[in-house]
Design a protein around this motif. Structure first.
Motif, PDB file in Angstrom:
ATOM      1  N   SER A 120      -5.185  18.754 -21.967  1.00  0.00           N
ATOM      2  CA  SER A 120      -4.810  18.796 -23.388  1.00  0.00           C
ATOM      3  C   SER A 120      -6.004  18.517 -24.289  1.00  0.00           C
ATOM      4  CB  SER A 120      -3.685  17.801 -23.668  1.00  0.00           C
ATOM      5  OG  SER A 120      -2.500  18.186 -23.004  1.00  0.00           O
ATOM      6  N   SER A 179       4.977  30.005 -27.057  1.00  0.00           N
ATOM      7  CA  SER A 179       4.939  28.559 -27.210  1.00  0.00           C
ATOM      8  C   SER A 179       6.001  27.877 -26.352  1.00  0.00           C
ATOM      9  CB  SER A 179       5.133  28.185 -28.684  1.00  0.00           C
ATOM     10  OG  SER A 179       5.126  26.794 -28.850  1.00  0.00           O
ATOM     11  N   ARG A 180       7.214  28.434 -26.352  1.00  0.00           N
ATOM     12  CA  ARG A 180       8.278  27.831 -25.544  1.00  0.00           C
ATOM     13  C   ARG A 180       7.947  27.905 -24.055  1.00  0.00           C
ATOM     14  NH1 ARG A 180      11.169  30.376 -29.723  1.00  0.00           N
ATOM     15  NH2 ARG A 180      11.444  32.294 -28.508  1.00  0.00           N
ATOM     16  N   GLU A 182       4.908  28.049 -22.795  1.00  0.00           N
ATOM     17  CA  GLU A 182       3.773  27.173 -22.519  1.00  0.00           C
ATOM     18  C   GLU A 182       4.202  25.728 -22.355  1.00  0.00           C
ATOM     19  OE1 GLU A 182       0.363  24.598 -23.145  1.00  0.00           O
ATOM     20  OE2 GLU A 182       2.105  24.756 -24.462  1.00  0.00           O
ATOM     21  N   LYS A 183       5.210  25.296 -23.109  1.00  0.00           N
ATOM     22  CA  LYS A 183       5.722  23.929 -22.961  1.00  0.00           C
ATOM     23  C   LYS A 183       6.337  23.724 -21.587  1.00  0.00           C
ATOM     24  CE  LYS A 183       6.516  23.162 -27.897  1.00  0.00           C
ATOM     25  NZ  LYS A 183       7.521  22.977 -28.977  1.00  0.00           N
ATOM     26  N   HIS A 186       3.489  23.269 -19.140  1.00  0.00           N
ATOM     27  CA  HIS A 186       2.884  21.932 -19.193  1.00  0.00           C
ATOM     28  C   HIS A 186       3.766  20.920 -18.481  1.00  0.00           C
ATOM     29  CE1 HIS A 186       0.369  18.716 -20.780  1.00  0.00           C
ATOM     30  NE2 HIS A 186       1.479  18.053 -21.006  1.00  0.00           N
ATOM     31  N   ARG A 298      -2.123  28.762 -29.984  1.00  0.00           N
ATOM     32  CA  ARG A 298      -0.788  28.174 -29.871  1.00  0.00           C
ATOM     33  C   ARG A 298      -0.754  27.150 -28.744  1.00  0.00           C
ATOM     34  NH1 ARG A 298       3.056  26.790 -32.847  1.00  0.00           N
ATOM     35  NH2 ARG A 298       2.942  28.826 -33.888  1.00  0.00           N
ATOM     36  N   ASN A 302       0.097  23.175 -29.153  1.00  0.00           N
ATOM     37  CA  ASN A 302       1.055  22.423 -28.340  1.00  0.00           C
ATOM     38  C   ASN A 302       0.390  21.194 -27.710  1.00  0.00           C
ATOM     39  OD1 ASN A 302       3.122  24.210 -28.915  1.00  0.00           O
ATOM     40  ND2 ASN A 302       2.839  25.404 -27.055  1.00  0.00           N
ATOM     41  N   ASP A 305       0.136  18.605 -30.285  1.00  0.00           N
ATOM     42  CA  ASP A 305       1.444  17.962 -30.491  1.00  0.00           C
ATOM     43  C   ASP A 305       1.697  16.896 -29.424  1.00  0.00           C
ATOM     44  OD1 ASP A 305       1.890  19.553 -32.678  1.00  0.00           O
ATOM     45  OD2 ASP A 305       3.133  21.015 -31.615  1.00  0.00           O
ATOM     46  N   ARG A 306       1.328  17.206 -28.167  1.00  0.00           N
ATOM     47  CA  ARG A 306       1.546  16.237 -27.090  1.00  0.00           C
ATOM     48  C   ARG A 306       0.671  14.989 -27.286  1.00  0.00           C
ATOM     49  NH1 ARG A 306       2.019  21.182 -24.116  1.00  0.00           N
ATOM     50  NH2 ARG A 306      -0.211  21.232 -23.693  1.00  0.00           N
TER      51      ARG A 306
END
Length: 590
Positions: A120, A179-180, A182-183, A186, A298, A302, A305-306
């Protein structure tokens, strides 16, 4: 999307950001100017007016020089910001993690933290190092070209500007899908990292049960899930990129068609039409580049954000004032606690451990014994009630002051990847060699040191893997002895020791607990018998409380527990001969 990344820029580097952005815009505008200037320059060349083309060529050369200067400066500044972010974020994350409640740390923490401080942070630093400049350039250049074309042919400019909103909406849709996905990638990476760490640390157990290879269902499942969501990420990125690229090419075809139509209708000269087609190709190229980089951006957003989410996790509250303990007593008053909002593990527990006394916590597995030790040392904050140490609520102490009151010896011992001496010295870093030798003798660590070729300098390996369970426990007892805190918390402290070493360590524990306040979780009868107070727990509640003799006389739950333990201590293994071979049976010693 970029806002959260900008918030993570350290204070020492924020002053560089305006200059960095200015260099990107300067370079992009100069690049757009060079493209627009191609129209009159190519028009002059194709019309045979070569002399007129020299002036436009010089202007294009000047714009190209600005592109080089701006590009070089933004690269240098971007790399400096990126490196500064990486160093700052890793330090901030480490410092913040050190302030979190110990209850925050769980089985998946290692994988999560590993992903944050490596992948990250790397993604976030890449925004300034190599992502943001080409992405912004891919937006600024087409818009500037479209506006510049107003001075050449407003109709072509209008066609360029009308395509922008549609391209933006399609790109936004594609990035939302990505994005969804990729989450999910992770989350799967965190799980697989945790499984890999577990796989490396638990090799003896895994091999003993044939789960070191394909038989390790947990690791195999995590890796397969990671591959599955990884493929899903690829497929999630394809629709948006394909549709966006298709629209970009259709935009180019439309611009070419418009230029040809204007030339065919004699509304535009052929040389100018050819020049417009050349510029149109330069108009669409940055759009494709920007779309590809937006996917990476993107992912970086993310990651930001984490990181922001972890940094926003509430640390253990530290009071402004830091009282001094008046004694070494521990008091629980109507304490209630549940893990992660689940069923109560501790439900209305109240008792006091006077200074200098020993309290044994007894009860079946899952009754809350270890949880009470964790609450006393503030691994977690209670949901209701109060835990007080030294006459003050533990929430009123600063963490350093509170932990200075405790020496902890738990059943699960962790040793650092350092030497035996360094692991013992953790108890008190300023201890002398004589201090270490004294506690080593009490805990029988000196016997371990004597048989090792490197002695005190022997590296114990990650988690202490080069030592046996009993040896690790003895090292942990030695460092607790070295700390010499007024309150001792013991959780099955001798569980991993053989009878000979247990006897030696018990003597060490007596030295550790001499004139101390002791709370011990133990099933060993010798420990329970001599406690000043026994608290019998069941389902998070106190069922009985008193001395050993008082509870035996009451003939209740504790008495039954004591009788069962006494009978169990008399069982032994004996060989029984049979016609074929021999088998081992269990019989009660009489």
């Amino acid at each position: 999307m970029i806002r959260n990344v900008l918030r993570l820029v350290p204070e020492s580097h924020r002053a560089m950001v305006p200059g960095y952005l200015a260099m990107i815009v300067l370079s992009a505008l100069a690049q757009a100017a060079a493209y627009v200037l191609l129209v009159p320059m190519l028009g002059a060349v194709l019309s045979g007016r070569v002399q007129d083309a020299w002036g436009w060529t010089a202007a294009i050369a000047g714009a190209a020089l600005l592109v080089c200067v701006g590009g070089y400066r933004q690269s240098v500044i971007g790399i400096r910001i990126g490196i500064g972010m990486a160093l700052s974020l890793q330090t901030r994350l480490g410092d913040h993690i050190a302030t979190l409640p110990l209850g925050w740390f769980g089985s998946a923490t290692a994988g999560r933290v590993s992903q944050l401080v490596s992948a990250s942070v790397r993604d976030v630093m890449g925004v300034f190092a190599h992502l943001l400049a080409p992405m912004l350039t891919g937006v600024v250049v087409p818009v500037a070209v479209a506006l510049g074309m107003l001075f050449v042919d407003p109709r072509v400019s209008l066609a360029m500007l009308l395509s922008a909103p549609l391209l933006y909406l399609v790109n936004r849709w594609g990035q939302g899908v990505y994005s969804r996905a990729e989450k999910r990638v992770h989350a799967a990476a965190e799980e697989s990292d945790s499984r890999v760490i577990e796989f490396a640390q638990a090799q003896p157990v895994l091999r003993a049960f044939g789960a070191a290879g394909d038989g390790n269902a947990g690791l195999q499942g995590a890796l397969q899930a990671q591959r599955r969501v990884g493929r899903g990420l690829v497929w999630a990125s394809v629709p948006g990129l394909v549709v966006f690229s298709l629209l970009v090419q259709l935009t180019f075809v439309l611009l070419v068609f418009l230029a040809v139509a204007l030339a065919a209708g004699s509304e535009l000269s052929v040389p100018s039409a050819i020049a417009l087609i050349a510029v149109s190709s330069r108009f669409v190229e940055p759009l494709n580049q920007s779309a590809e980089l937006t996917t990476a951006m993107r992912g970086a957003a993310n990651a930001a954000d984490r990181i922001t989410g972890l940094l926003a996790t509430e640390p253990l509250p530290e009071p402004e004032e830091d009282p001094r303990p008046v004694d070494a007593s521990v008091r629980f008053t109507d304490v209630r606690f549940a893990y992660d909002g689940g069923a109560p593990v501790i439900d209305g527990v109240s008792f006091e451990v006077p200074a200098g006394t020993t309290t044994a916590l007894v009860g079946p597995s899952g009754s809350g014994k270890t949880t009470l030790l964790r609450l006393a040392s503030r691994f977690y904050d209670v949901d209701a009630g109060e835990v007080a140490v030294g006459g003050h609520p533990i929430a009123g102490y600063r963490s350093g002051t509170l932990m200075a009151q405790f020496s902890l010896v738990f059943q699960d011992v962790y040793l650092f990847h350092q030497t035996i001496e360094e692991n013992v010295r953790i108890g008190r870093v300023d201890a002398t060699a004589d201090d270490i030798a004294r506690v080593a003798g009490i805990a029988r660590v000196d016997e371990i040191v004597e048989r090792l070729p490197d002695g005190w300098s022997t590296d114990v390996g990650e988690g202490g893997t080069s030592l046996s369970g009993g040896e690790r426990q003895r090292v942990s007892i030695a460092r607790a002895l070295l700390k010499d805190a007024p309150i001792v918390l013991l959780d099955e402290a001798t569980s991993a020791l053989d009878p000979r070493n247990e006897a030696a360590v018990v003597r060490g524990l007596r030295e550790l607990t001499r004139d101390k306040t002791v709370i011990v979780v133990a099933h060993r009868l010798s420990t329970i018998r001599h406690a000043d107070q026994i608290v019998f727990l069941d389902a998070g509640r106190i069922v009985e409380r008193g001395t050993h003799d008082e509870l035996l006389a009451a003939d209740g739950r504790y008495a039954r527990f004591w009788n069962e333990r006494s009978r169990a201590s008399g069982w032994r293994l004996a060989a029984a001969a049979e016609p074929v071979g021999a088998s081992t049976v269990v019989e009660e010693a009489r």
